[in-house]
Write an enzyme that holds these catalytic residues in place. Structure first.
Site, mmCIF file in Angstrom:
data_model
loop_
_atom_site.group_PDB
_atom_site.id
_atom_site.type_symbol
_atom_site.label_atom_id
_atom_site.label_comp_id
_atom_site.label_asym_id
_atom_site.label_seq_id
_atom_site.Cartn_x
_atom_site.Cartn_y
_atom_site.Cartn_z
ATOM 1 C CB SER A 154 -0.902 0.012 1.244
ATOM 2 O OG SER A 154 -1.557 1.262 1.366
ATOM 3 C CE1 TYR B 139 -4.417 -1.989 4.901
ATOM 4 C CE2 TYR B 139 -3.383 0.131 4.437
ATOM 5 C CZ TYR B 139 -3.991 -1.029 3.997
ATOM 6 O OH TYR B 139 -4.170 -1.236 2.654
#
Length: 575
Positions: A446, A459
């Protein structure tokens, strides 16, 4: 194993022959090279003999066969005639499949290109041994039509083949063999040579092969075509025979397949299972079986679109980027395995792809569970074959401050986002390494891995670990021909916000935050299909890190050129 009566050649030389396996099955004749004898095939034969009638023999001058004293007795035409005599003795009523290495391939080529033997040879699998006539014409063609690439290949091959000139010298080659220096030199040039079965007597006698044949064949080549199906197994790290010279032969071979296998010159000993698998696929196909994906992909002079003849596994394929990526690969010609923790969603993805004419299957898998991933990898191998591309896409979203994120939250996000990638890389990577024909691994990280977005401590940590892991794996697996790409999406309307956990929130606030995040992602309007397109492009370009979306690209650039200001922006946003 049975010992066959010695085969007598046309000039009175006796050849030692060994037969293995059931004589009623298809016959595979293995021809060894220099400076080996038939024992170079021992490990290959141990496996092939379970399914075929396998024959090995010591060529003249090697092992237990007679050793002529005259160099003229090693003429390439005489060697091909010896091979014909062996074929007639062990399989008089049925064509044989040839498997040859090094000088065994050189003499087998002479038989394969002999028109009168066309019906006696069903197939030819060759390793590190070109036809002398094809090689001579290949060398001359580099000079007739020079280009930078052709000249580079020529210079490289001449450097590889320097030993041929040395073997033409008087006395000195014999001396290096008798003192043991030759064996040490060979092992210095190619570590796989530690597997060679060479003996001093074989090395001395075999010098006549070079002195009798190479000079005149290279000076005045007479390349002949063949209609015999040929499979070239080209070792990627062969210091003696470069890949171009043994594979760029399509003008002479009408039915040609080329497979690049990881390994050195002595592939039959250093990686016997790779040789066995490729040989079995070729023999089985020509005996009426189904053509394997590897054989289809190896077919030379065939134009392929995109990822045709490749098997692609995508995790998290039940929705979002995973589903779109599976569809993009299918549209590009690949066979797709869609996997997801929601097995029904994975099967639905596969069903939709099949409706569009693709070959696809869906399976359930919990990537956080190592045994579950390994079970998937084994099932894919059994039912579809070894994957060529693995996309470790499955992941979950998690947002909230560090203090609001519990140990259980951390455990869950790391189990899925990081360990899920680790499990996939290990389970499928082991198969790719074993196969030895390269492959690709895509790990979806990401842009949060390098952008200081507040509220994403867990995350972002999991995705930063995926990015670092991918970069390290890329270097480690390069030796096996396996490329690794880390994909870093920015804001993609993939549906991940619908299931994101917002730590420290009540159920009502959780619902509200999800709806708000989903509206923002929809407003960004970057679709999973657009992300999938970028993923396939990254694979074609073999990129190490592939940012997806403009903000991901700009963020990656800033993280490398101006990390300080970028962190300052992150502190300001947090405040």
């Amino acid at each position: 194993m049975t010992t066959s009566p010695r085969v007598n050649t046309t000039d009175g030389i006796r050849l030692a022959v060994r037969e293995h396996g059931d004589r009623s099955r298809p016959c595979v004749v293995c021809v060894h090279g220099y400076p080996d004898n038939r024992r170079v095939w021992d490990e290959v034969v141990a496996h092939l003999a379970e399914r075929y009638h396998v024959v090995t023999y010591d060529v003249r001058g090697a092992g237990e066969s007679d050793r002529p004293r005259d160099d003229a007795a090693y003429d390439i035409d005489q060697l091909a005639d010896d091979l014909e005599r062996v074929m007639d003795a062990v399989s008089p009523d049925r064509p044989v499949h040839l498997l040859a290495h090094d000088w065994g391939s050189v003499q087998a080529w002479q038989a394969v290109t002999e028109p009168r033997l066309r019906e006696r040879i069903r197939s030819f699998t060759t390793i590190s041994g070109p036809s002398l006539d094809h090689a001579g014409e290949w060398l001359r063609s580099r000079l007739r039509r020079p280009t930078p690439r052709r000249l580079r290949d020529l210079v490289s091959q001449l450097a590889h083949s320097g030993y041929i000139g040395f073997f033409q010298l008087p006395v000195l080659p014999e001396l290096t063999w008798r003192t043991g220096l030759m064996r040490r030199l060979i092992r210095l040039l190619d570590p796989s040579a530690r597997h060679t079965s060479s003996e001093t007597g074989d090395g001395l006698a075999g010098l006549a092969l070079y002195r009798r044949n190479t000079g005149r064949r290279f000076r005045t080549p007479n390349p002949r075509p063949t209609s015999v199906p040929v499979q070239v197994l080209a070792p990627t790290d062969d210091p003696f025979v470069g890949a171009p010279m043994q594979t760029e032969i399509g003008r002479w071979v009408e039915n040609l397949r080329v497979r690049h296998l990881r390994g050195g010159h002595w592939l039959p000993r250093s990686a016997p299972l790779r040789v066995v698998r490729a040989t079995e696929e070729f023999v089985d196909y020509l005996e009426g079986g189904e053509q394997s994906r590897g054989l289809r992909r190896a077919r030379a002079s065939v134009e392929r679109r995109g990822f045709a003849d490749q098997l692609v596994v995508v995790t998290g394929a039940g929705n979002g980027i995973g589903r779109a990526t599976a569809a993009a690969f299918a549209a590009s010609g690949a066979e797709v395995v869609a996997a997801d923790v929601d097995e029904q969603a994975a099967r639905l993805t596969a069903a939709r792809l099949r409706e569009r004419g693709a070959t696809a299957a869906g399976y359930g898998v919990d990537v956080a569970d190592g045994p579950s991933v390994r079970k998937l990898a084994e099932r894919v191998r059994e039912e579809h074959g070894i994957a060529d591309v693995v996309v470790n896409n499955a992941g979950i979203g998690m947002s909230g401050s560090f203090m609001d994120t519990t140990e259980g939250d951390w455990q869950r996000v790391l189990d899925v986002n990081l360990w899920g990638v680790i499990h996939g890389c290990r389970a499928f990577g082991e198969q790719l390494i074993e196969r030895g024909e390269g492959g690709r691994i895509v790990n979806v990280a990401s842009a949060a891995a390098y952008l200081p977005v507040p509220g994403l401590s867990a995350y972002a940590t999991s995705k930063a670990a995926v990015l670092t892991l991918s970069e390290r794996l890329r270097g480690e697996l390069a030796a096996h021909g396996i490329g690794v790409t880390a994909v870093c999406p920015g804001v993609v309307d993939s549906g991940i916000t619908d299931t994101t956990t917002f730590t420290g929130s009540s159920p009502e606030e959780q619902r509200r935050l999800r709806e708000r995040a989903s509206r923002l992602y929809r407003r960004r309007n970057f679709t999973p299909e657009a992300a999938a397109k970028e993923i396939l492009l990254a694979l074609r370009r073999d990129r190490a890190v592939a940012p997806v979306t403009a903000e991901a690209s700009v963020g990656l650039l800033l993280s490398r050129l101006a990390p300080g200001p970028l962190r300052a922006v992150g502190r300001f946003r947090s405040t």
